[in-house]
Design an enzyme around this catalytic site. Structure first.
Site, PDB file in Angstrom:
ATOM      1  N   ARG A 189       5.642  -7.367 -15.004  1.00  0.00           N
ATOM      2  CA  ARG A 189       5.030  -7.560 -13.694  1.00  0.00           C
ATOM      3  C   ARG A 189       5.380  -6.431 -12.736  1.00  0.00           C
ATOM      4  O   ARG A 189       4.644  -6.142 -11.792  1.00  0.00           O
ATOM      5  CB  ARG A 189       5.469  -8.911 -13.112  1.00  0.00           C
ATOM      6  CG  ARG A 189       4.794  -9.239 -11.783  1.00  0.00           C
ATOM      7  CD  ARG A 189       5.030 -10.689 -11.382  1.00  0.00           C
ATOM      8  NE  ARG A 189       6.420 -10.992 -11.145  1.00  0.00           N
ATOM      9  CZ  ARG A 189       7.087 -10.659 -10.036  1.00  0.00           C
ATOM     10  NH1 ARG A 189       6.484 -10.002  -9.081  1.00  0.00           N
ATOM     11  NH2 ARG A 189       8.355 -10.997  -9.887  1.00  0.00           N
ATOM     12  N   TYR A 242     -10.836  -7.024  10.222  1.00  0.00           N
ATOM     13  CA  TYR A 242     -11.519  -7.640   9.093  1.00  0.00           C
ATOM     14  C   TYR A 242     -11.307  -9.156   9.138  1.00  0.00           C
ATOM     15  O   TYR A 242     -10.178  -9.616   9.352  1.00  0.00           O
ATOM     16  CB  TYR A 242     -10.923  -7.022   7.836  1.00  0.00           C
ATOM     17  CG  TYR A 242     -11.355  -7.504   6.496  1.00  0.00           C
ATOM     18  CD1 TYR A 242     -12.691  -7.579   6.139  1.00  0.00           C
ATOM     19  CD2 TYR A 242     -10.386  -7.823   5.540  1.00  0.00           C
ATOM     20  CE1 TYR A 242     -13.065  -7.987   4.862  1.00  0.00           C
ATOM     21  CE2 TYR A 242     -10.746  -8.219   4.259  1.00  0.00           C
ATOM     22  CZ  TYR A 242     -12.093  -8.306   3.930  1.00  0.00           C
ATOM     23  OH  TYR A 242     -12.448  -8.708   2.669  1.00  0.00           O
ATOM     24  N   ASP A 254      -5.438  -0.674   8.646  1.00  0.00           N
ATOM     25  CA  ASP A 254      -6.360  -0.882   7.536  1.00  0.00           C
ATOM     26  C   ASP A 254      -7.197   0.393   7.440  1.00  0.00           C
ATOM     27  O   ASP A 254      -8.031   0.671   8.294  1.00  0.00           O
ATOM     28  CB  ASP A 254      -7.248  -2.100   7.810  1.00  0.00           C
ATOM     29  CG  ASP A 254      -8.139  -2.443   6.630  1.00  0.00           C
ATOM     30  OD1 ASP A 254      -8.507  -1.521   5.871  1.00  0.00           O
ATOM     31  OD2 ASP A 254      -8.499  -3.623   6.476  1.00  0.00           O
ATOM     32  N   LYS A 281     -12.875  -1.505  -2.639  1.00  0.00           N
ATOM     33  CA  LYS A 281     -14.028  -0.857  -2.033  1.00  0.00           C
ATOM     34  C   LYS A 281     -14.264   0.522  -2.668  1.00  0.00           C
ATOM     35  O   LYS A 281     -14.694   0.603  -3.799  1.00  0.00           O
ATOM     36  CB  LYS A 281     -13.822  -0.760  -0.519  1.00  0.00           C
ATOM     37  CG  LYS A 281     -13.489  -2.101   0.179  1.00  0.00           C
ATOM     38  CD  LYS A 281     -14.618  -3.081   0.159  1.00  0.00           C
ATOM     39  CE  LYS A 281     -14.464  -4.204   1.178  1.00  0.00           C
ATOM     40  NZ  LYS A 281     -13.383  -5.158   0.933  1.00  0.00           N
TER      41      LYS A 281
END
Length: 387
Positions: free
Chosen positions: A50, A103, A176, A201
């Site tokens: 992980r 956002y 962001d 994105k």
């Protein structure tokens, strides 16, 4: 060895693995260590899958180079990166100053999750002067969150000035940076502490994988981000990390095409009788164009425009008439998309009234002439609806 054992432990192939231009995808939760001492030597070895294997390390190194950072953490989505970064640097009793144009999932995380943990979020108008925002800082304010351009309405912020303000008050600044994809703007170079983006994105670029990242330079901030990832159990699949590396290879070329296509469509929209305003920071008519020109090296394909006043059904008719441009959330992939922004604007504390419907476009990699032809069909339906 017995047959059942040999199936579990087959002979290892001789020779080294072939060298490929792309990293090897390793899949595994267990990591085999060289000796007993290594079992608890977290500083020297990856002790559990992980924590990231070879392909994850290649991606982190590439993102460090992209963001000009010294450390990057990976998250399973963009909103996970926002939430993970905020939880890593805030604690109960703190206050967060959050841009009102954030956002929508970021706002939802602040209002639901941070509030539940005793962290207050105060929203500010991103168009306020830096000195006015300074007056909003209270004794419990620990972080300032920026988004430039702002989500949906594309307001630009003076990021260097706000980062300097935060630092002068002993606060952390976070941004962001998804619109710029870490490529068109380098927040860490102007004093921001944490640069966050939804790799889903533009870095991924093909609308087929989720991921987020948080980049930093300060050693203490990096350690807090890393501890947050470990403690909350975030991990990303090796295949998805590979997809993001692949996306980075063509990011520069794609961003150029998105930017060129977007500006061509935006300029065309400026001349339409149905359009009241085009909200694109790279247009000279934008009120914050000077900030964009100072800080950014280019534009992406995401912007918005305001329709002239008409019945609500006219906006729906415009969107429903589009065939090449899809109706869908997210953006940054190869395809063009459109949404009606008005339902999302209602949650804002400082909601500007645009007079008509606000429509967001993501301009993809199609030929802009075809995109414009599709918008022409949409405007024909809009005129019929308005009549």
């Amino acid at each position: 060895m017995k047959p059942s054992t040999r199936l579990v432990h087959p002979p290892a192939p001789s020779g080294s693995a072939p060298q490929t231009v792309n990293p090897v995808i390793q899949k595994g939760s267990t990591v085999l260590l060289p000796d007993a001492a290594a079992l608890y030597d977290d500083d020297a070895y990856v002790t559990y899958g992980r924590g990231g294997l070879s392909v994850h390390e290649v991606l982190k190194a590439a993102l460090c180079d992209l963001e000009q950072a010294t450390a990057v953490e990976l998250y399973p989505s963009g909103v996970a990166a926002v939430g993970g970064a905020l939880l890593a640097v805030l604690q109960a009793g703190d206050e967060l100053l959050m841009t009102d144009t954030a956002y929508k999932p970021t706002r939802r995380f602040c209002d639901r999750t941070l509030a539940r943990f005793g962290i207050q979020t105060r929203y500010y108008d991103p168009t306020l002067p830096t000195e006015t925002i300074a007056g909003l800082i209270g004794p419990r304010t620990r972080a300032l969150f920026l988004e430039s351009p702002g989500s949906l309405s594309f307001e630009m912020q003076d990021v260097p000035a706000l980062a300097a303000l935060a630092r002068s008050r002993g606060m952390l600044s976070l941004i962001d940076n998804t619109w710029a994809a870490g490529h068109l703007f380098k927040p860490l170079n102007v004093g921001v502490d944490i640069s966050i983006q939804a790799l889903t994105k533009y870095v991924g670029g093909h609308s087929d994988a989720f991921m987020g990242s948080a980049a930093s330079r300060d050693r203490d901030v990096a350690a807090r981000l890393h501890a947050g990832v470990v403690d909350l159990g975030w991990s990303v699949a090796a295949e998805d990390a590979y997809v993001m590396i692949r996306g980075l290879r063509t990011l520069d070329l794609r961003m150029q095409r998105h930017g060129e296509n977007g500006l061509r469509v935006a300029r065309w929209l400026e001349g339409r009788a149905e359009v009241a305003a085009v909200l694109h920071p790279a247009l000279p008519t934008s009120p914050a164009h000077e900030i964009w020109r100072r800080d950014f090296t280019g534009a992406c394909g995401l912007f918005a425009f305001v329709l002239k006043p008409a019945p609500p059904d006219a906006t729906a008719a415009f969107l429903n008439a589009l065939e090449l441009i899809g109706l869908g959330f997210s953006w940054g992939g190869f395809e063009s998309l459109a949404i009606d922004c008005d339902p999302q604007l209602k949650v804002r504390s400082f909601c500007k009234h645009y007079g008509g419907a606000l429509v967001r476009l993501h301009i993809g990699l199609e030929d802009p002439a075809d995109i414009i032809a599709d918008l022409e069909a949409g405007f024909a339906a809009y005129r019929d609806g308005a009549a």
